[in-house]
Write a protein that holds these residues in place. Sequence first.
Motif, PDB file in Angstrom:
ATOM      1  N   ARG A 106      -7.534  -5.142   2.648  1.00 20.47           N
ATOM      2  CA  ARG A 106      -8.446  -5.061   1.567  1.00 20.47           C
ATOM      3  C   ARG A 106      -8.006  -4.056   0.295  1.00 20.47           C
ATOM      4  N   GLY A 107      -6.690  -3.854   0.214  1.00 20.43           N
ATOM      5  CA  GLY A 107      -6.370  -2.953  -0.948  1.00 20.43           C
ATOM      6  C   GLY A 107      -5.802  -1.574  -0.339  1.00 20.43           C
ATOM      7  N   LEU A 108      -5.197  -0.821  -1.096  1.00 17.59           N
ATOM      8  CA  LEU A 108      -4.643   0.677  -0.724  1.00 17.59           C
ATOM      9  C   LEU A 108      -5.975   1.434  -0.504  1.00 17.59           C
ATOM     10  N   GLY A 109      -6.742   1.417  -1.281  1.00 12.99           N
ATOM     11  CA  GLY A 109      -8.196   2.286  -1.403  1.00 12.99           C
ATOM     12  C   GLY A 109      -8.681   1.910   0.057  1.00 12.99           C
ATOM     13  N   ASP A 110      -8.754   0.604   0.587  1.00  8.14           N
ATOM     14  CA  ASP A 110      -9.570   0.456   1.791  1.00  8.14           C
ATOM     15  C   ASP A 110      -8.601   0.967   3.189  1.00  8.14           C
ATOM     16  N   ALA A 111      -7.250   0.812   2.702  1.00  3.82           N
ATOM     17  CA  ALA A 111      -6.458   1.515   3.527  1.00  3.82           C
ATOM     18  C   ALA A 111      -6.677   3.017   3.943  1.00  3.82           C
ATOM     19  N   ILE A 112      -6.753   3.521   2.896  1.00  6.28           N
ATOM     20  CA  ILE A 112      -6.974   5.098   2.757  1.00  6.28           C
ATOM     21  C   ILE A 112      -8.282   5.252   3.447  1.00  6.28           C
ATOM     22  N   LEU A 113      -9.051   4.485   3.111  1.00  2.55           N
ATOM     23  CA  LEU A 113     -10.518   4.873   3.564  1.00  2.55           C
ATOM     24  C   LEU A 113     -10.645   4.693   5.265  1.00  2.55           C
TER      25      LEU A 113
END
Length: 276
Positions: A106-113
């Motif tokens: 679901r994207g880099l932001g989701d990965a970081i979360l």
Amino acid sequence: MINKCLFPVAGYGTRFLPATKAQPKEMLPVLTKPLIQYGVEEAAEAGMTNISFVTGRNKRAIEDHFDITYELEDQIRGTSREERLETIRGLIKDCTYAYTRQVQMRGLGDAILTGSTIIGHDPFGVILADDLCVGEEGIMSQMLKVYEKYNCSVVAVEEVPPEDVNKYGIISGQQLDERHTRVETMVEKPDPDQAPSNLAIIGRYILTPDIFDILRETPPGAGGEVQITDALQTQANMGAVIAYRFRGRRFDCGSIDGFVEATNFFYDRMKQEENR
Ligand code: G1P
């Protein structure tokens, strides 16, 4: 002191198919070291010895790389070949490793979360291993000093050709000095005619932990994915993001051109060292 570094490594690496069909793109080697090892070395150099990976399916080779391989080690013990394992053995000894999985892309932001369960409430580094960076001082070490001075999130940036801005997160803001800008605007992958500048974020971040709550509230953006760039805009609105023009060089090893450039660079460097 920041001692945690997060590596989002769940992506597929479709640009390198078929090489990445059954192995992670982060395990592609530049000379004899896989990309991910360069990234972990950079983190360790900065004192970030608490390493976390956000992985996905087909990424097991990364876990095995940062672990002892008994049979192999037994085979080559006492031979000259053993020294080829020196760098990775050092990393295994000096760092700790934790893994969690991103279930959907679901994207880099989701990965970081997804990494928040491992990171907790501390500031942390993020390294995208595709961006291979070299400098006399590691880029993450340089960024740590920026963090210590400004006490807020830090993104590494470099100028890119105006026609390439749509491949990056692009920033603009108030330039503080030659290397530091207080970010006001950040846009993920803008059209060249709408980009606020040609200063592109490369895959190095230091993030303050409030980013997790912001990410939970950040709707999908460019490409229908949750973007770290959008979450950082919320921090930038509070004056809490510094863009840092790093000293050194970065190779985009997510592209074939960049990968070949990096290989040539490290090959030349190896030959120079051999001839010294
Ligand atoms: C990601 C980020 C982008 C950044 C880039 C650096 O994009 O979303 O803001 O400029 O990394 O490599 P990606 O390359 O994953 O599409």
